[in-house]
Design an enzyme around this catalytic site. Structure first.
Site, PDB file in Angstrom:
ATOM      1  N   ASP A  47      -3.735 -11.001  -0.185  1.00 60.20           N
ATOM      2  CA  ASP A  47      -3.304  -9.999   0.793  1.00 60.20           C
ATOM      3  C   ASP A  47      -3.044 -10.598   2.170  1.00 60.20           C
ATOM      4  O   ASP A  47      -2.089 -10.233   2.854  1.00 60.20           O
ATOM      5  CB  ASP A  47      -4.346  -8.883   0.906  1.00 60.20           C
ATOM      6  CG  ASP A  47      -4.546  -8.168  -0.427  1.00 60.20           C
ATOM      7  OD1 ASP A  47      -3.579  -8.109  -1.211  1.00 60.20           O
ATOM      8  OD2 ASP A  47      -5.664  -7.685  -0.685  1.00 60.20           O
TER       9      ASP A  47
ATOM     10  N   GLU B  24       5.709  -3.267   5.683  1.00 58.06           N
ATOM     11  CA  GLU B  24       6.694  -3.161   4.611  1.00 58.06           C
ATOM     12  C   GLU B  24       7.119  -1.705   4.509  1.00 58.06           C
ATOM     13  O   GLU B  24       6.289  -0.801   4.616  1.00 58.06           O
ATOM     14  CB  GLU B  24       6.062  -3.572   3.286  1.00 58.06           C
ATOM     15  CG  GLU B  24       6.211  -5.033   2.974  1.00 58.06           C
ATOM     16  CD  GLU B  24       5.624  -5.355   1.619  1.00 58.06           C
ATOM     17  OE1 GLU B  24       6.354  -5.871   0.775  1.00 58.06           O
ATOM     18  OE2 GLU B  24       4.437  -5.091   1.413  1.00 58.06           O
TER      19      GLU B  24
ATOM     20  N   ASP C 298      -0.314  -5.843   5.539  1.00 56.91           N
ATOM     21  CA  ASP C 298      -0.035  -5.674   4.114  1.00 56.91           C
ATOM     22  C   ASP C 298      -0.911  -4.539   3.626  1.00 56.91           C
ATOM     23  O   ASP C 298      -2.136  -4.599   3.729  1.00 56.91           O
ATOM     24  CB  ASP C 298      -0.341  -6.958   3.341  1.00 56.91           C
ATOM     25  CG  ASP C 298      -0.102  -6.780   1.854  1.00 56.91           C
ATOM     26  OD1 ASP C 298       1.019  -6.391   1.482  1.00 56.91           O
ATOM     27  OD2 ASP C 298      -1.031  -7.005   1.068  1.00 56.91           O
TER      28      ASP C 298
END
Ligand SMILES: [Zn+2]
Length: 395
Positions: A350, A268, A184
């Site tokens: 996170d 991501e 992340d």
């Protein structure tokens, strides 16, 4: 596999003069061709392609006041026109903005293809230069490899670099394992891993930023066109180079480690350009160099036979409880830790997100689909991030 090896160069006074002149000519030709193409389109709605702009170059070389174009190697000039063609192709495909004019103060580069340099005894002899280029060989080239293209670059800070493009037949695939990690990317720490580890940005950046700010202020007070302004600009460029060196070094070490330790890495797919538009996050995001991080993971995964899985950026990785799958309505950025209202698990924001990303990555790797959970309204997601939604540049 094509790889580029980049080295610092310390050209001799004679070479520096030739290279500076070459880069200047590349810039001039590029800018003239860009102006011609722009004019042709706006005044006569005509499209000028590479072949036509190359013919223009031949014309320019015959002009009295452009005779100096004949004094440098013609290959970098042609390559410059090819780069302009690529820029236009990207523009028409909607991938990039309209090409910009090149500026002297942002340095420049000259690309030499095989016909414009000689490779002898591991030395580079550029066209029009009698002596080999004094390259600082900070790492060895793979055995038996010869460069196919050489790019000489002058940075705004005044440093010279050379990039050797070569085809490396060696197979560097690492032993495959089954370890996987979710990443992340964040603002408070550079990346959080699904293993629970957090990797921060080096603190040394803050010190550099204070120096940069001082130098930029000083630059802004100098009179335009003055010698002192040039000096101040060089100072700013040197500090910027230092920051970017430190950042790149840090990212390289991190991505190499991640690739070595894991078979599968899930990230991501963030639209960095859009996020930088959010002024509150801009510096932190540019700083973290997210785009560069993913880019490095991308090619290193290819080199070493690892899998990089990119998941849908609208997946609610932060707001989903990794334990029971409950999705909370709101989770403002300032909340770093939270308890799931459904199952009561305590989460680090996170780390929980990284765990969710890893879980989704496994699903993507298995079924190959883009993941968007049913119980999550797409409309709601888009509304929340409207500012950063526009992706296509206006044509
Ligand atoms: Zn829960």
């Amino acid at each position: 596999m094509e790889k580029a090896y980049r080295y610092r160069v310390y050209p001799t006074a004679e070479q520096e003069q030739i290279l500076r002149r070459t880069i200047g000519c590349v810039r001039l030709v590029f800018n003239k061709a860009l102006a011609a193409r722009t004019e042709a389109w706006y005044e006569r709605q005509e499209k000028v392609d590479y072949v036509q702009s190359s013919a223009m170059l031949t014309q320019w070389k015959r002009l009295e006041d452009l005779q100096f174009l004949n004094e440098v190697s013609c290959v970098p000039l042609q390559q410059g026109l090819r780069h302009l063609q690529t820029a236009f192709t990207n523009f028409f495909a909607g991938r990039a903005k309209y090409p910009n004019f090149k500026k002297k103060r942002s340095g420049g580069s000259a690309e030499f293809t095989k016909s414009a340099f000689r490779w002898k005894n591991g030395q580079v002899y550029l066209a029009k230069c009698s002596q080999p280029l004094p390259i600082k060989w900070s790492r060895q080239l793979p055995k038996g490899c010869e460069p196919s293209t050489i790019t000489v670059r002058l940075e705004p800070s005044g440093r010279w670099f050379v990039s050797l493009l070569l085809n490396d037949p060696a197979d560097e695939t690492l032993h495959s394992g089954d370890s996987a990690v979710g990443l992340d990317v964040g603002v408070s720490s550079l990346v959080s891993l699904s293993t629970g580890e957090k990797i921060a940005n080096p603190k040394v950046f803050d010190k550099h930023y204070q120096k940069l700010r001082k130098a930029q202020k000083s630059l802004s007070r100098k009179q335009k066109g003055s010698r002192n302004r040039d000096k101040a600009r060089l100072k700013v460029a040197r500090i910027q180079a230092k920051i970017s060196d430190a950042r790149i070094d840090h990212t390289h070490k991190l991505t190499t480690r991640l690739i070595r330790e894991n078979q599968t890495i899930v990230v991501e797919d963030l639209a960095v350009k859009n996020m930088v538009k959010n002024p509150k996050l801009a510096r932190a995001i540019s700083d973290a160099a997210w785009g560069e991080l993913v880019r490095q993971l991308d090619y290193k995964a290819l080199w070493y036979g690892r899998n990089l899985v990119k998941i849908d950026r609208w997946f609610p990785s932060s707001k989903r409880c990794g334990n029971c799958g409950h999705i909370v309505d709101k989770l403002p950025l300032n909340i770093r830790e939270w308890d799931c209202p459904n199952c009561g698990t305590h989460h680090d924001r996170d780390i929980n997100a990284a765990k969710n990303i890893l879980a989704v990555g496994h699903t993507v790797a298995v079924c190959g689909a883009s993941v968007r959970p049913d119980n999550h309204s797409v409309k709601g997601q888009l509304r929340k991030t409207r500012k950063g939604k526009k992706q296509k540049p206006k044509l």
